[in-house]
Design a protein around this motif. Sequence first.
Motif, PDB file in Angstrom:
ATOM      1  N   LEU A  99      11.834  -0.372 -15.431  1.00  0.00           N
ATOM      2  CA  LEU A  99      11.627  -1.201 -16.516  1.00  0.00           C
ATOM      3  C   LEU A  99      12.952  -1.871 -17.388  1.00  0.00           C
ATOM      4  O   LEU A  99      13.329  -2.982 -17.251  1.00  0.00           O
ATOM      5  CB  LEU A  99      10.574  -1.118 -17.515  1.00  0.00           C
ATOM      6  N   ALA A 100      13.630  -0.882 -17.702  1.00  0.00           N
ATOM      7  CA  ALA A 100      14.628  -1.186 -18.449  1.00  0.00           C
ATOM      8  C   ALA A 100      15.870  -2.026 -17.734  1.00  0.00           C
ATOM      9  O   ALA A 100      16.453  -2.936 -18.357  1.00  0.00           O
ATOM     10  CB  ALA A 100      15.384   0.283 -18.940  1.00  0.00           C
ATOM     11  N   ALA A 101      16.188  -1.413 -16.520  1.00  0.00           N
ATOM     12  CA  ALA A 101      17.204  -2.206 -15.737  1.00  0.00           C
ATOM     13  C   ALA A 101      16.765  -3.392 -15.499  1.00  0.00           C
ATOM     14  O   ALA A 101      17.650  -4.238 -15.521  1.00  0.00           O
ATOM     15  CB  ALA A 101      17.613  -1.233 -14.515  1.00  0.00           C
TER      16      ALA A 101
ATOM     17  N   SER B 265      13.615   2.136  -4.180  1.00  0.00           N
ATOM     18  CA  SER B 265      12.755   1.454  -5.162  1.00  0.00           C
ATOM     19  C   SER B 265      13.057  -0.057  -5.496  1.00  0.00           C
ATOM     20  O   SER B 265      12.293  -0.623  -6.448  1.00  0.00           O
ATOM     21  CB  SER B 265      12.938   2.245  -6.689  1.00  0.00           C
ATOM     22  N   LEU B 266      13.813  -0.334  -4.395  1.00  0.00           N
ATOM     23  CA  LEU B 266      13.939  -1.842  -4.485  1.00  0.00           C
ATOM     24  C   LEU B 266      12.835  -2.748  -4.473  1.00  0.00           C
ATOM     25  O   LEU B 266      12.504  -3.888  -5.200  1.00  0.00           O
ATOM     26  CB  LEU B 266      14.900  -2.443  -3.414  1.00  0.00           C
ATOM     27  N   PRO B 267      11.731  -2.408  -3.563  1.00  0.00           N
ATOM     28  CA  PRO B 267      10.560  -3.236  -3.482  1.00  0.00           C
ATOM     29  C   PRO B 267       9.936  -3.355  -4.849  1.00  0.00           C
ATOM     30  O   PRO B 267       9.256  -4.344  -5.428  1.00  0.00           O
ATOM     31  CB  PRO B 267       9.789  -2.581  -2.629  1.00  0.00           C
ATOM     32  N   LEU B 268       9.789  -2.073  -5.485  1.00  0.00           N
ATOM     33  CA  LEU B 268       9.293  -1.919  -6.957  1.00  0.00           C
ATOM     34  C   LEU B 268       9.922  -3.019  -7.864  1.00  0.00           C
ATOM     35  O   LEU B 268       9.368  -3.470  -8.602  1.00  0.00           O
ATOM     36  CB  LEU B 268       9.337  -0.308  -7.367  1.00  0.00           C
ATOM     37  N   HIS B 269      11.162  -3.007  -7.780  1.00  0.00           N
ATOM     38  CA  HIS B 269      12.020  -3.700  -8.782  1.00  0.00           C
ATOM     39  C   HIS B 269      11.756  -5.064  -8.405  1.00  0.00           C
ATOM     40  O   HIS B 269      11.580  -6.000  -9.500  1.00  0.00           O
ATOM     41  CB  HIS B 269      13.511  -3.160  -8.531  1.00  0.00           C
ATOM     42  N   VAL B 270      11.848  -5.451  -7.281  1.00  0.00           N
ATOM     43  CA  VAL B 270      11.511  -6.778  -7.036  1.00  0.00           C
ATOM     44  C   VAL B 270      10.205  -7.325  -7.422  1.00  0.00           C
ATOM     45  O   VAL B 270       9.899  -8.451  -7.947  1.00  0.00           O
ATOM     46  CB  VAL B 270      11.561  -7.285  -5.585  1.00  0.00           C
ATOM     47  N   HIS B 271       9.262  -6.508  -7.296  1.00  0.00           N
ATOM     48  CA  HIS B 271       7.696  -6.544  -7.625  1.00  0.00           C
ATOM     49  C   HIS B 271       7.739  -7.000  -9.449  1.00  0.00           C
ATOM     50  O   HIS B 271       7.272  -8.089  -9.768  1.00  0.00           O
ATOM     51  CB  HIS B 271       6.886  -5.556  -7.371  1.00  0.00           C
ATOM     52  N   ILE B 272       8.449  -6.229  -9.798  1.00  0.00           N
ATOM     53  CA  ILE B 272       8.659  -6.216 -11.369  1.00  0.00           C
ATOM     54  C   ILE B 272       9.188  -7.549 -11.726  1.00  0.00           C
ATOM     55  O   ILE B 272       8.656  -8.254 -12.843  1.00  0.00           O
ATOM     56  CB  ILE B 272       9.285  -5.112 -11.882  1.00  0.00           C
TER      57      ILE B 272
ATOM     58  N   SER C  62       0.868  -1.084   0.034  1.00  0.00           N
ATOM     59  CA  SER C  62      -0.162  -0.035   0.013  1.00  0.00           C
ATOM     60  C   SER C  62       0.674   1.417  -0.080  1.00  0.00           C
ATOM     61  O   SER C  62       0.256   2.185  -0.275  1.00  0.00           O
ATOM     62  CB  SER C  62      -0.963  -0.080   1.182  1.00  0.00           C
ATOM     63  N   ALA C  63       2.351   1.403   0.249  1.00  0.00           N
ATOM     64  CA  ALA C  63       2.910   2.021   0.351  1.00  0.00           C
ATOM     65  C   ALA C  63       3.798   2.708  -0.896  1.00  0.00           C
ATOM     66  O   ALA C  63       4.402   3.586  -1.185  1.00  0.00           O
ATOM     67  CB  ALA C  63       4.025   2.170   1.516  1.00  0.00           C
ATOM     68  N   LEU C  64       3.423   1.589  -1.807  1.00  0.00           N
ATOM     69  CA  LEU C  64       4.104   1.710  -3.071  1.00  0.00           C
ATOM     70  C   LEU C  64       2.958   2.160  -4.211  1.00  0.00           C
ATOM     71  O   LEU C  64       1.850   2.145  -4.223  1.00  0.00           O
ATOM     72  CB  LEU C  64       4.429   0.340  -3.657  1.00  0.00           C
ATOM     73  N   ASP C  65       3.825   2.805  -5.211  1.00  0.00           N
ATOM     74  CA  ASP C  65       2.767   3.307  -6.179  1.00  0.00           C
ATOM     75  C   ASP C  65       2.831   2.587  -7.443  1.00  0.00           C
ATOM     76  O   ASP C  65       3.327   1.599  -7.800  1.00  0.00           O
ATOM     77  CB  ASP C  65       3.548   4.820  -6.612  1.00  0.00           C
ATOM     78  N   ASP C  66       1.724   3.164  -8.547  1.00  0.00           N
ATOM     79  CA  ASP C  66       1.937   2.432  -9.825  1.00  0.00           C
ATOM     80  C   ASP C  66       2.905   3.288 -10.725  1.00  0.00           C
ATOM     81  O   ASP C  66       2.485   3.928 -11.530  1.00  0.00           O
ATOM     82  CB  ASP C  66       0.217   2.405 -10.374  1.00  0.00           C
ATOM     83  N   SER C  67       4.123   2.911 -10.865  1.00  0.00           N
ATOM     84  CA  SER C  67       5.208   3.439 -11.090  1.00  0.00           C
ATOM     85  C   SER C  67       5.021   3.315 -12.808  1.00  0.00           C
ATOM     86  O   SER C  67       4.673   2.340 -13.347  1.00  0.00           O
ATOM     87  CB  SER C  67       6.393   3.019 -11.081  1.00  0.00           C
ATOM     88  N   VAL C  68       5.243   4.362 -13.530  1.00  0.00           N
ATOM     89  CA  VAL C  68       5.491   4.335 -14.838  1.00  0.00           C
ATOM     90  C   VAL C  68       6.544   3.375 -15.335  1.00  0.00           C
ATOM     91  O   VAL C  68       7.669   3.480 -14.839  1.00  0.00           O
ATOM     92  CB  VAL C  68       5.760   5.868 -15.706  1.00  0.00           C
ATOM     93  N   LEU C  69       6.501   2.569 -16.432  1.00  0.00           N
ATOM     94  CA  LEU C  69       7.461   1.323 -16.866  1.00  0.00           C
ATOM     95  C   LEU C  69       7.989   1.787 -18.333  1.00  0.00           C
ATOM     96  O   LEU C  69       8.911   1.829 -18.639  1.00  0.00           O
ATOM     97  CB  LEU C  69       7.006  -0.002 -16.867  1.00  0.00           C
ATOM     98  N   LEU C  70       6.986   2.370 -18.908  1.00  0.00           N
ATOM     99  CA  LEU C  70       7.094   2.773 -20.255  1.00  0.00           C
ATOM    100  C   LEU C  70       6.612   4.127 -20.710  1.00  0.00           C
ATOM    101  O   LEU C  70       5.417   4.477 -20.339  1.00  0.00           O
ATOM    102  CB  LEU C  70       6.384   1.944 -21.374  1.00  0.00           C
ATOM    103  N   LYS C  71       7.412   5.102 -21.079  1.00  0.00           N
ATOM    104  CA  LYS C  71       7.171   6.431 -21.226  1.00  0.00           C
ATOM    105  C   LYS C  71       6.248   6.615 -22.430  1.00  0.00           C
ATOM    106  O   LYS C  71       6.198   5.848 -23.420  1.00  0.00           O
ATOM    107  CB  LYS C  71       8.279   7.260 -21.181  1.00  0.00           C
ATOM    108  N   SER C  72       5.700   7.776 -22.653  1.00  0.00           N
ATOM    109  CA  SER C  72       4.886   8.110 -23.746  1.00  0.00           C
ATOM    110  C   SER C  72       5.781   8.300 -25.059  1.00  0.00           C
ATOM    111  O   SER C  72       5.382   8.263 -26.170  1.00  0.00           O
ATOM    112  CB  SER C  72       4.099   9.520 -23.468  1.00  0.00           C
ATOM    113  N   ASP C  73       6.873   8.575 -24.849  1.00  0.00           N
ATOM    114  CA  ASP C  73       8.066   8.559 -26.030  1.00  0.00           C
ATOM    115  C   ASP C  73       8.314   7.221 -26.314  1.00  0.00           C
ATOM    116  O   ASP C  73       9.233   6.986 -27.438  1.00  0.00           O
ATOM    117  CB  ASP C  73       9.129   9.655 -25.604  1.00  0.00           C
TER     118      ASP C  73
END
Length: 493
Positions: A199-201, A222-229, A181-192
């Motif tokens: 995502l890339a890493a 951002s490690l939690p996000l990365h592990v989620h991905i 719940s403390a994590l966000d819906d982060s952008v993985l792919l930008k509009s460009d």
Amino acid sequence: MNSKPVRTRFAPSPTGRMHLGSARSALYPFLLARRTGGTFILRIEDTDQKRFVPGAEQELIDGLHWLGINYDEGPDIGGPCGPYRQTERRDIYNEYAWRLVGLGHAFPCFCTPEKLASVRQEQINSKQNPRYDGTCRNLAVEEGRRRVDSGEKYVIRFKMPKEGSITTEDVLRGSSSTENSALDDSVLLKSDGLPTYHLAAMVDDHLMEISHVIRGSEWLPSLPLHVHIIRAFGWVEPQFVHLSVFLKPSGKGKMSKREASDAIKDGHSIFVSDLQGLGYIPEGVLNWIALMGWGVPEGDVLSLDDMIARFEIQNLTPSPAAINFAKLDHFNATHIRMLQTEDLAERVKPYFLHEGLVVDDIKLLKIVPLIRERLVTLDDCLPFAAWFFKESIQPKPIDLIAKDLTAADSLNIFRQACEIIINLPFTTPANSEPPMRALVEQLGFSPNQVFGILRAAITGQTVSPPLFDSMEIVGKEKVMERIKNAMDILEKK
RNA sequence: GCCCCCAUCGUCUAGUGGCCCAGGACGGGGCCCUCUCAAGGCCCAAACAGCGGUUCGAGUCCGCUUGGGGGCACCA
């Protein structure tokens, strides 16, 4: 003990100059790879087109080369997992981003930057944590596809679970749990169409089979996000090692632009290419940065090979380290002293040439042993030895008269010194020193007084390599000439 | 504001419950050597942030406080 061959990488973004932090972020994974007989990769993370700096990639490559941190795969040399420049891999990221959408772990988002900004501002105003408000999160998959196909601008966001928590592991800090719940819906792919770091890493580290991710501690949050991905893809995460940051010399905060330029005024710098220009040698710089954040049990003067032989991830320290330029000077001087004569001669020669001096290599080889232990940086060779290559020198009259002596005393000393020297077969220290010391004795002056004015007469300066060794290199004829010149100066006064 | 991380001499660090009245290195001070400047040798000053626990015993384990750092972007 790390015995299995690892695959590590240094993944800088070409957005600025190569500094100490970059150098260390490259060094440790390099050491680990070499230590285990593994592979070290250079990957350029150039997905931010706005911050791209032309030439930055080359500076990185030059810096690594200068330091001796050689990579096995990279943008300029290729390798089995290429390309190694992320802008050349955009199709890969697009595919993986949509794969996550297909798996239900990501979604296309059509919110405009303006809308996002206003939502964020509202949240801040009402003292909420700024985060994505979820507008597009639950769009039907078909509708998302349809709008994308119709050409509408979009990004792809990670669909962070609303509940539960995730446990992550850092090699130096152990495990840590974070509420989703403390994590966000982060952008993985930008509009460009280019991916964000997240995502890339993760995609590249997986595709390039990186076993140990060694990176700066700014990534820890951002490690939690990365592990989620990573887990959303069904992959297993690599070992994560987060290096602490470098603090400015005072230990308060990290280096700012201002402090960086202050350091340069001081003859120091946090930029690798500057250090090279300031006369630091790679061995010294490497030793210095290696030990900021790495506790070597014993002995701290290390060559790159020594470091490889002794590197252990477990000996890395998680706490921030303040930059200490005095220690850089120490390591640099120490490594200069360890250089072979021929090696040091070659490194020092360009400094003389740069001054427009004509360098006699044979002579230089004789000079080097005399100045080796006096150099902190390579350019120190100039004040100590440039005079060797000059046709004539201009001693200051005041330096030709020793403390508590008169001009007449000086003239007398010079006259008698000439007497002695003219009768010597060669001006080797073994020949010249005993009679000169006898002269000192006989005149009743101190060695300091006598040798001091002779030094001024012969070298033109008050600080120089040892007098008798210098005389040998200068040669009898020229020594005589210079002493006579000194006498002329005194007489004219 | 919220989240995360860190905490031994001025600095970099060793230390993984008794070997520590805390060791090394840089820097500082002193002495020796000495033709200047160095190098080298010897010696000295200098730290477990605080408070509570756990334990026969804590720098070492736990909690809180304080201090410091980092992060909260369609930057990396």
